[in-house]
Design a protein around this motif. Structure first.
Motif, PDB file in Angstrom:
ATOM      1  N   LEU A  18     -31.198  11.061   8.989  1.00  0.00           N
ATOM      2  CA  LEU A  18     -31.709  10.314  10.128  1.00  0.00           C
ATOM      3  C   LEU A  18     -30.580   9.575  10.839  1.00  0.00           C
ATOM      4  O   LEU A  18     -30.527   9.543  12.069  1.00  0.00           O
ATOM      5  CB  LEU A  18     -32.791   9.334   9.678  1.00  0.00           C
ATOM      6  N   MET A  19     -29.662   9.011  10.073  1.00  0.00           N
ATOM      7  CA  MET A  19     -28.540   8.299  10.670  1.00  0.00           C
ATOM      8  C   MET A  19     -27.711   9.241  11.537  1.00  0.00           C
ATOM      9  O   MET A  19     -27.336   8.895  12.659  1.00  0.00           O
ATOM     10  CB  MET A  19     -27.655   7.683   9.587  1.00  0.00           C
ATOM     11  N   ASN A  21     -28.682  11.886  13.013  1.00  0.00           N
ATOM     12  CA  ASN A  21     -29.449  12.325  14.170  1.00  0.00           C
ATOM     13  C   ASN A  21     -29.566  11.232  15.222  1.00  0.00           C
ATOM     14  O   ASN A  21     -29.730  11.529  16.401  1.00  0.00           O
ATOM     15  CB  ASN A  21     -30.855  12.767  13.757  1.00  0.00           C
ATOM     16  N   VAL A  22     -29.501   9.983  14.809  1.00  0.00           N
ATOM     17  CA  VAL A  22     -29.648   8.866  15.736  1.00  0.00           C
ATOM     18  C   VAL A  22     -28.322   8.518  16.412  1.00  0.00           C
ATOM     19  O   VAL A  22     -28.314   8.104  17.573  1.00  0.00           O
ATOM     20  CB  VAL A  22     -30.232   7.637  14.995  1.00  0.00           C
ATOM     21  N   MET A  25     -27.762  10.022  19.849  1.00  0.00           N
ATOM     22  CA  MET A  25     -28.668   9.416  20.823  1.00  0.00           C
ATOM     23  C   MET A  25     -28.146   8.059  21.282  1.00  0.00           C
ATOM     24  O   MET A  25     -28.218   7.723  22.468  1.00  0.00           O
ATOM     25  CB  MET A  25     -30.071   9.273  20.246  1.00  0.00           C
ATOM     26  N   ILE A  26     -27.616   7.283  20.358  1.00  0.00           N
ATOM     27  CA  ILE A  26     -27.033   5.982  20.710  1.00  0.00           C
ATOM     28  C   ILE A  26     -25.815   6.189  21.599  1.00  0.00           C
ATOM     29  O   ILE A  26     -25.619   5.474  22.587  1.00  0.00           O
ATOM     30  CB  ILE A  26     -26.687   5.178  19.440  1.00  0.00           C
TER      31      ILE A  26
END
Length: 87
Positions: A18-19, A21-22, A25-26
């Motif tokens: 998840l990290m 993948n995020v 986006m950030i």
């Protein structure tokens, strides 16, 4: 050979995935914000000096770049700063 990943439980693997993948986006959000702020500042300056912008005012250009990103910023540049705009 015992690897570290063999000792992770499923929740840790999920959080690790998840990290990663995020983070993109950030990064994209930061790029959109930076380009939007730059276009706003430039459009505000151009509007003050020249009186008008192509199509819309500085707020709408900034919002368009915030949503559309780099491609809308490129369109703004082409319309206002490129040699095409000078002709």
């Amino acid at each position: 050979m015992d690897f570290y990943f063999n000792n992770l439980n499923s929740d840790q693997v999920m959080a690790f995935g998840l990290m990663w993948n995020v983070l993109p986006m950030i990064g994209a959000l930061l790029v959109h914000l930076a380009f939007s702020a730059a276009v706003f500042n430039d459009a505000k300056k151009m509007q003050t000096e020249h009186g008008s912008l192509a199509f819309v005012n500085c707020w709408l250009w900034s919002l368009a770049v915030l949503v559309g990103g780099v491609f809308v910023a490129l369109a703004y540049w082409v319309m206002h700063h490129s040699t095409i705009a000078k002709h």
